[in-house]
Design an enzyme around this catalytic site. Structure first.
Site, PDB file in Angstrom:
ATOM      1  N   SER A 187     -22.777 133.253  -4.845  1.00  0.00           N
ATOM      2  CA  SER A 187     -22.499 134.397  -5.709  1.00  0.00           C
ATOM      3  C   SER A 187     -21.601 133.981  -6.872  1.00  0.00           C
ATOM      4  O   SER A 187     -21.969 133.086  -7.633  1.00  0.00           O
ATOM      5  CB  SER A 187     -21.887 135.531  -4.885  1.00  0.00           C
ATOM      6  OG  SER A 187     -21.912 136.744  -5.606  1.00  0.00           O
ATOM      7  N   ASP A 283     -32.683 139.669  -5.713  1.00  0.00           N
ATOM      8  CA  ASP A 283     -31.260 139.599  -5.347  1.00  0.00           C
ATOM      9  C   ASP A 283     -30.682 141.010  -5.268  1.00  0.00           C
ATOM     10  O   ASP A 283     -30.620 141.729  -6.270  1.00  0.00           O
ATOM     11  CB  ASP A 283     -30.520 138.762  -6.390  1.00  0.00           C
ATOM     12  CG  ASP A 283     -29.087 138.480  -6.005  1.00  0.00           C
ATOM     13  OD1 ASP A 283     -28.331 139.448  -5.827  1.00  0.00           O
ATOM     14  OD2 ASP A 283     -28.722 137.295  -5.893  1.00  0.00           O
ATOM     15  N   HIS A 350     -28.822 138.314  -0.497  1.00  0.00           N
ATOM     16  CA  HIS A 350     -27.845 137.742  -1.417  1.00  0.00           C
ATOM     17  C   HIS A 350     -26.978 136.778  -0.621  1.00  0.00           C
ATOM     18  O   HIS A 350     -26.314 137.187   0.322  1.00  0.00           O
ATOM     19  CB  HIS A 350     -26.991 138.844  -2.038  1.00  0.00           C
ATOM     20  CG  HIS A 350     -25.967 138.359  -3.025  1.00  0.00           C
ATOM     21  ND1 HIS A 350     -26.306 137.917  -4.281  1.00  0.00           N
ATOM     22  CD2 HIS A 350     -24.620 138.249  -2.941  1.00  0.00           C
ATOM     23  CE1 HIS A 350     -25.208 137.575  -4.946  1.00  0.00           C
ATOM     24  NE2 HIS A 350     -24.180 137.765  -4.149  1.00  0.00           N
TER      25      HIS A 350
END
Length: 408
Positions: A187, A283, A350
């Site tokens: 991330s 995502d 994610h």
């Protein structure tokens, strides 16, 4: 901006039958271990030398990291993992952030679990289990790039200094003589990995095999569902507030504005160090916060779709297929280089490298017959070239999709 930007996207509470259930009212993260074995808990070390360098968290506290030493064939190999957790883009959100573990070491866990690519078990992490494995905590709110200070609010934007202080600490603890080194992150940490990849390579001699793995860091400069540019506006505020522009890759800022260069699609093509991009084509963080945030969907037309992909109607799925097309187009040139690696699966998820169930387990996601851990290992050790792109949703039955419960 929603406090979800501040808290990051690490609010997992339960997994079952290939679907992840998240509750945005919870503030805990749960990783499934392999086979019910005891989890590896690794203690926090604060970087004492950082104070003299003013390399501090948002609140002025010391930054830190967790290190588990390698052994045997991996004793001289290193994984350095940059923690993720969103960003803060204004004084209010950054002031809030410094009251938690993503802005202050006073609130950081004294121990964290290492799993996935950080696991020390060969059955969970076959290629990297016995390496030196490090997680650098994220407490600057600017992907380890900021260089600014707001005296009125008492906010230190020192991400670049934290990066340098952490690298100096690890080099002095044996990493300088590494034979192999991998920089990774998920991330916001995946974005940091992209930005710092060539800097990481420069720390070592030419004899060290150095590569980088960015997981869920491919944030796109996309148009949202209202035709606006939510992500561009947000990133622009982060770059401006934190003074991050001066540390973005010169190969990009020489031809584009700083905000554009905070988007990896404008950077990855010029990175010299071998880089692996791991991402989901759908995502869920970007769906929630970039494509269909509340500001772009005030009537809540996208709410049910955002909470559960099974509730998306044909128009919404068509919009998301367009997002996937944009992602594949953004990495087309990048993937043509033999030194790079690519794994884009068609899941609503994610971050997949630090979770055991998605990294390497009996029911992990597959493209063809290849798990994520296998693909990354094949690429790092040059066993094969890895350019894996999944067929479009809904064809992949191996995905661990994320479904939300509660407010989004």
């Amino acid at each position: 901006m929603s406090l979800l930007w501040v808290a990051g996207f690490l609010l997992c509470v339960r997994w079952a039958h290939g679907t992840e259930y998240w509750n945005t009212s919870e503030v805990a993260s749960v990783n499934n271990g392999g086979g019910g074995s005891s989890p590896l808990l690794v203690g926090l070390t604060l970087i004492q030398s950082a104070a003299a360098k003013h390399a501090v968290c948002l609140d002025g506290s010391l930054p830190g990291y967790h290190l588990h030493r390698g052994y045997g064939s991996g004793a001289n190999s290193w994984i350095v993992n940059l923690e993720g957790g969103g960003w803060c883009n204004d004084i209010k959100s950054c002031a809030f952030r410094k009251t938690g573990h993503h802005g202050s070491s006073y609130y950081m866990e004294k121990q964290i679990q290492f799993s996935g690519i950080l696991s020390n078990k060969p059955e969970e992490n076959p290629d990297f289990y016995n390496w030196n494995r490090v997680k650098i905590r994220y407490c600057d709110g600017g992907s380890f790039l900021g260089e600014s200070y707001n005296e009125a609010a008492g906010l230190y934007f020192r991400g670049q200094r934290i990066w340098l202080a952490a690298m100096e600490e690890l080099l002095s603890n044996g990493m300088r003589d590494a034979s192999r080194a991998l920089l990774s992150g998920c991330s916001a940490g995946g974005l940091s990995t992209i930005f710092h990849c060539d800097n990481f390579r420069a720390l070592f001699s030419s004899s060290t095999n150095v590569k980088c793995l960015a997981d869920a860091g491919l944030f796109l400069d996309s148009v949202d569902v209202a035709g606006g540019h939510t992500m561009r506006s947000f990133f622009g505020d982060v770059v401006s507030l934190q003074g991050a522009g001066r540390y973005l890759p010169r190969t990009c800022t020489a031809r584009m504005d700083a905000t554009s260069c905070f988007f990896p699609q404008n950077v990855v093509g010029n990175i010299q160090t071998p880089l692996f991009l791991l991402n989901t084509a759908y995502d869920v963080w970007q769906l929630q916060q970039s494509l269909a945030p509340k500001t772009a969907d005030p009537q809540g037309y996208w709410k049910e779709c955002k909470m559960n992909h099974a509730n998306c109607n044909s128009y919404q799925l068509q919009f998301l297929q367009g997002f996937r097309d944009q992602m594949l187009n953004a990495v087309k040139e990048f993937s043509s280089s033999g030194k790079n690696g690519l794994y884009i699966n068609s899941c609503f998820a994610h971050c997949q490298s630090e979770r055991q169930d998605t990294w390497y387990a009996s029911n992990s996601p597959l493209i063809g017959n290849k798990r994520i851990a296998t693909a990354v290992g094949d690429w790092f050790f040059d066993r094969s070239q890895v350019d894996e792109v999944d067929c479009a949703y809904p064809c992949d039955s191996t995905c661990h999709h994320i479904v939300f419960r509660g407010r989004v």
